[in-house]
Design a protein around this motif. Sequence first.
Motif, PDB file in Angstrom:
ATOM      1  N   GLN A 381       3.077  -4.464  -9.906  1.00  0.00           N
ATOM      2  CA  GLN A 381       4.104  -3.645  -9.269  1.00  0.00           C
ATOM      3  C   GLN A 381       4.959  -4.476  -8.312  1.00  0.00           C
ATOM      4  O   GLN A 381       5.432  -3.985  -7.297  1.00  0.00           O
ATOM      5  N   LEU A 382       5.179  -5.740  -8.679  1.00  0.00           N
ATOM      6  CA  LEU A 382       5.907  -6.638  -7.777  1.00  0.00           C
ATOM      7  C   LEU A 382       7.314  -6.135  -7.484  1.00  0.00           C
ATOM      8  O   LEU A 382       7.802  -6.272  -6.354  1.00  0.00           O
ATOM      9  N   GLY A 383       7.989  -5.563  -8.474  1.00  0.00           N
ATOM     10  CA  GLY A 383       9.337  -5.053  -8.224  1.00  0.00           C
ATOM     11  C   GLY A 383       9.351  -4.024  -7.122  1.00  0.00           C
ATOM     12  O   GLY A 383      10.192  -4.075  -6.211  1.00  0.00           O
ATOM     13  N   ASP A 384       8.428  -3.082  -7.180  1.00  0.00           N
ATOM     14  CA  ASP A 384       8.332  -2.077  -6.131  1.00  0.00           C
ATOM     15  C   ASP A 384       7.907  -2.700  -4.809  1.00  0.00           C
ATOM     16  O   ASP A 384       8.427  -2.357  -3.746  1.00  0.00           O
ATOM     17  N   VAL A 385       6.958  -3.644  -4.860  1.00  0.00           N
ATOM     18  CA  VAL A 385       6.470  -4.312  -3.648  1.00  0.00           C
ATOM     19  C   VAL A 385       7.622  -4.954  -2.877  1.00  0.00           C
ATOM     20  O   VAL A 385       7.696  -4.860  -1.643  1.00  0.00           O
ATOM     21  N   LEU A 386       8.535  -5.597  -3.605  1.00  0.00           N
ATOM     22  CA  LEU A 386       9.604  -6.347  -2.949  1.00  0.00           C
ATOM     23  C   LEU A 386      10.843  -5.516  -2.649  1.00  0.00           C
ATOM     24  O   LEU A 386      11.748  -5.993  -1.962  1.00  0.00           O
ATOM     25  N   THR A 387      10.885  -4.293  -3.158  1.00  0.00           N
ATOM     26  CA  THR A 387      12.060  -3.449  -2.883  1.00  0.00           C
ATOM     27  C   THR A 387      11.655  -2.288  -1.978  1.00  0.00           C
ATOM     28  O   THR A 387      11.662  -2.411  -0.767  1.00  0.00           O
ATOM     29  N   THR A 388      11.272  -1.148  -2.553  1.00  0.00           N
ATOM     30  CA  THR A 388      10.967   0.009  -1.710  1.00  0.00           C
ATOM     31  C   THR A 388       9.546   0.016  -1.185  1.00  0.00           C
ATOM     32  O   THR A 388       9.291   0.481  -0.072  1.00  0.00           O
ATOM     33  N   GLY A 389       8.593  -0.478  -1.995  1.00  0.00           N
ATOM     34  CA  GLY A 389       7.191  -0.414  -1.595  1.00  0.00           C
ATOM     35  C   GLY A 389       6.604   0.973  -1.649  1.00  0.00           C
ATOM     36  O   GLY A 389       5.476   1.194  -1.208  1.00  0.00           O
ATOM     37  N   ASP A 390       7.331   1.934  -2.204  1.00  0.00           N
ATOM     38  CA  ASP A 390       6.880   3.329  -2.188  1.00  0.00           C
ATOM     39  C   ASP A 390       5.568   3.531  -2.934  1.00  0.00           C
ATOM     40  O   ASP A 390       4.686   4.264  -2.492  1.00  0.00           O
ATOM     41  N   GLN A 391       5.411   2.886  -4.112  1.00  0.00           N
ATOM     42  CA  GLN A 391       4.218   3.080  -4.926  1.00  0.00           C
ATOM     43  C   GLN A 391       3.068   2.184  -4.500  1.00  0.00           C
ATOM     44  O   GLN A 391       1.904   2.569  -4.588  1.00  0.00           O
ATOM     45  N   SER A 392       3.377   0.989  -4.047  1.00  0.00           N
ATOM     46  CA  SER A 392       2.354  -0.041  -3.933  1.00  0.00           C
ATOM     47  C   SER A 392       2.011  -0.478  -2.520  1.00  0.00           C
ATOM     48  O   SER A 392       1.017  -1.165  -2.315  1.00  0.00           O
ATOM     49  N   LEU A 393       2.813  -0.123  -1.536  1.00  0.00           N
ATOM     50  CA  LEU A 393       2.541  -0.522  -0.148  1.00  0.00           C
ATOM     51  C   LEU A 393       2.403   0.728   0.711  1.00  0.00           C
ATOM     52  O   LEU A 393       3.241   1.026   1.561  1.00  0.00           O
ATOM     53  N   GLN A 394       1.334   1.449   0.465  1.00  0.00           N
ATOM     54  CA  GLN A 394       1.152   2.717   1.164  1.00  0.00           C
ATOM     55  C   GLN A 394       0.681   2.529   2.602  1.00  0.00           C
ATOM     56  O   GLN A 394       0.723   3.457   3.398  1.00  0.00           O
ATOM     57  N   ASP A 395       0.214   1.323   2.904  1.00  0.00           N
ATOM     58  CA  ASP A 395      -0.155   1.037   4.287  1.00  0.00           C
ATOM     59  C   ASP A 395       0.184  -0.421   4.579  1.00  0.00           C
ATOM     60  O   ASP A 395       0.290  -1.244   3.687  1.00  0.00           O
ATOM     61  N   GLY A 396       0.377  -0.735   5.840  1.00  0.00           N
ATOM     62  CA  GLY A 396       0.660  -2.103   6.223  1.00  0.00           C
ATOM     63  C   GLY A 396       2.121  -2.456   6.119  1.00  0.00           C
ATOM     64  O   GLY A 396       2.963  -1.661   5.699  1.00  0.00           O
ATOM     65  N   ASN A 417      14.539  -6.137 -13.350  1.00  0.00           N
ATOM     66  CA  ASN A 417      15.686  -5.983 -12.454  1.00  0.00           C
ATOM     67  C   ASN A 417      15.258  -5.705 -11.021  1.00  0.00           C
ATOM     68  O   ASN A 417      15.878  -6.191 -10.074  1.00  0.00           O
ATOM     69  N   ALA A 418      14.193  -4.924 -10.859  1.00  0.00           N
ATOM     70  CA  ALA A 418      13.680  -4.679  -9.505  1.00  0.00           C
ATOM     71  C   ALA A 418      13.080  -5.953  -8.921  1.00  0.00           C
ATOM     72  O   ALA A 418      13.231  -6.227  -7.717  1.00  0.00           O
ATOM     73  N   VAL A 419      12.409  -6.754  -9.748  1.00  0.00           N
ATOM     74  CA  VAL A 419      11.851  -8.023  -9.277  1.00  0.00           C
ATOM     75  C   VAL A 419      12.969  -8.945  -8.811  1.00  0.00           C
ATOM     76  O   VAL A 419      12.893  -9.553  -7.737  1.00  0.00           O
ATOM     77  N   MET A 423      13.458 -10.420  -5.054  1.00  0.00           N
ATOM     78  CA  MET A 423      13.424 -11.850  -4.767  1.00  0.00           C
ATOM     79  C   MET A 423      14.742 -12.349  -4.182  1.00  0.00           C
ATOM     80  O   MET A 423      14.771 -13.391  -3.517  1.00  0.00           O
ATOM     81  N   ALA A 424      15.820 -11.623  -4.401  1.00  0.00           N
ATOM     82  CA  ALA A 424      17.123 -12.028  -3.864  1.00  0.00           C
ATOM     83  C   ALA A 424      17.312 -11.639  -2.398  1.00  0.00           C
ATOM     84  O   ALA A 424      18.326 -12.002  -1.797  1.00  0.00           O
ATOM     85  N   ARG A 425      16.353 -10.920  -1.824  1.00  0.00           N
ATOM     86  CA  ARG A 425      16.478 -10.509  -0.419  1.00  0.00           C
ATOM     87  C   ARG A 425      16.672 -11.719   0.498  1.00  0.00           C
ATOM     88  O   ARG A 425      15.925 -12.702   0.412  1.00  0.00           O
ATOM     89  N   LYS A 426      17.627 -11.623   1.400  1.00  0.00           N
ATOM     90  CA  LYS A 426      17.870 -12.715   2.344  1.00  0.00           C
ATOM     91  C   LYS A 426      16.720 -12.893   3.321  1.00  0.00           C
ATOM     92  O   LYS A 426      16.467 -13.996   3.807  1.00  0.00           O
ATOM     93  N   ASP A 427      16.004 -11.781   3.604  1.00  0.00           N
ATOM     94  CA  ASP A 427      14.944 -11.856   4.608  1.00  0.00           C
ATOM     95  C   ASP A 427      13.593 -12.239   4.011  1.00  0.00           C
ATOM     96  O   ASP A 427      12.599 -12.327   4.731  1.00  0.00           O
TER      97      ASP A 427
END
Length: 733
Positions: A381-396, A417-419, A423-427
């Motif tokens: 779920q790397l795409g979600d992890v690096l964008t919204t995190g809604d599915q995969s980063l429920q804490d932290g 496309n989400a990945v 990965m293109a995030r400046k931060d």
Amino acid sequence: MTAAAAPPFRIVHTVCSHDCPDSCGVLVTVNEEGRAVKVAGDPSHPVTQGFLCGKVAKYLDRVYAPDRILYPLKRKSGVPKAPLERGREHEAFERVSWDEALDAISARLKSVAQEYGPESILPYSYAGTIGVLGFGSMDRRFFHRLGASQLDRTICSEAGGVAWKLVYGKKLGTPTEDFRLAKLILAWGANIHGNNVHLWPMVEQARRNGARLIVIDPYRTRTAALADWHIAIRPGTDGAFALGLMHVILNEGLEDRPYIDQMTHGFEALAERAKEYTPARVAAWTGMTPAQIEALAREYATTRPAALRLNYGVQRSENGGTAVRAIAMLPALTGAWKYRGGGAVLSTSGAFEWDENAVRRPDLALASPIGRLARVVNMSQLGDVLTTGDQSLQDGPSVKALFVYNSNPGAVAPNHNAVKQGMARKDLFTVVHEQFFTDTTDYADYILPATTFLEHTDIQGAYGHYFVQLSQQAIQPPGEARSNVWLFRELAAKMGFEEDCFRDTEMDLISQALAIGADGHSTRPEMDHITLEDLKKHGHIPVAFHSHPDTHPFQPYVSGTLPTPSGKIEFYSEKLAAQGSDPLPAFIPPIESRFGVLAERFPLEFLSRKADNYMNTTFANLDGHRKMEARTNQCLEIHPIDAEARNIQAGDTIKIWNDRGALQLTAIMNPGLPQGVVAGKLDWAKLSAGGANVNALTSERLTDLGAGATFYSALVEVAKQPAENQVMQSAKS
């Protein structure tokens, strides 16, 4: 008296560490200048048998490729993270020293950990090397001590592995060498000739002795093209097919009741479940005829020995774990395990019980700033992890730093496309340890040069045979390439980690993996006859139960107690029942299949298949390997009936799309595909029209068991591309 001159060549035993069940012994010839001049299969290895696959036979093309990354690189100021043109990637980076790179990386990791918490740092790796040290040793120590998020490495085999262990408790199977004794070989989702080629001579020997080869696969692979019978079932219907075979076997009394009574648990419940899966009902799902289902069930159940080679493609669908579980039960129903040359194999990795705690040191997490094991993030779920995190980063915290090694997520991760967007995030601070510029290095802040298996020392088991092997360093790394072990050892020093374990050498780590005792022997089960000196001398040593195959052949699951809750082969899983899941296998059509509501908008099932001459995306950048794949490069294979319905002809430029993305490909007619199925090949995104590959169409939905990737459950639509719009940008979800 004049001393004898040193020989101009030396031969070094190494092991191919690419993600393949064969784990070949490789003999590297090195000249007096220290350059490797030849690679060859080890003729003394009973599985390698002196030959290499087409990918690795050309391995020196990779080692000495002119575009190999040889020095640490830093992204130039002001250059945005974005896809880079092949051959010009270096223009976005500047060379720096290792000290400069490690100082900057350690400083940034420290600041990220302090500001956002160490769990905002995510390692991302998989099986770019499957050597014990390269896959997971000093790197795991480093990230445990740092307190970084843990990575759940689910992308390839987790669903199938969980499924097999639910049935048998441990991943063991029929030895590769014994397939030559089979009278029927059933290759289920297994392209033996393409990606398990050292099993093929055993198959051929069996066929010369009268055996039949039957292949079950939606795609006409190399293996399927050579089979006596190719069964092209629809994608994701394998579980239904297995239950249909059970129905016929039990309805006609072809099961082995003495074996079932002795070795299995839950038979009566399974028999009741199998009654539901009549040939007519299963035929409607799979696309076969009832007569074909009945014929295969009878042939499989009455031919002895019958060997089943099951591969991991089956489990990459939404109900894939259950499908593997059902297929794995078939040899237990028929008693195929009782006959040498019969049974089944998914993986043999359970034979190699490395001391992973000693090598990976999870206890170091207690010394991290968070004082505990960090959260676990699913790599699928790397795409979600690096964008919204809604599915995969429920804490932290959200992920602020990404450290990639042994993988190319910019190409291989689902929901491409989400990945890319993430990965293109400046931060996002990204470090990539690699051998070549890839789809992932395009987004790196720092690129660090990595070694090949010729350039470092490691130890390795296999998931296709039963030999422990030592891979000795054959040549010095070119330029300033460095191994995973060296990298994380040095980075630990820069971070100020003072634990002695961060100074361990490769041989220290190998000794720890084997749990070498005071007498110099391994203390691990089935490896206690192995010493490091013997490994150095012989290169490969079989595990104990496979040491005397001629006089004491290994036949798993024939007798004794199994490492399952019941101590038997489990048709019925009390563990799943306790979790509120179905304790018996059942077929549930994938959401993304012709049987779901999404098919109204996207009526075609998409197979994002693997290339025969690449290893996932490894080797895809080499011209020699690309030439071997030229016929289907950047192409979509489609059934003529589906093409006619869309006014598509061979050679047309077509658009293939769904809600996640789109691709521009060239149409190829393939009447061997099931109608309603299209197939495209995994490739680098930067080598594809529009800068996207097949994973622009795959989802981050997870498998039923093991939370793995569902690459082969994807619905799409296809249309002829208008001539005025031949260059298309990938659609955004």
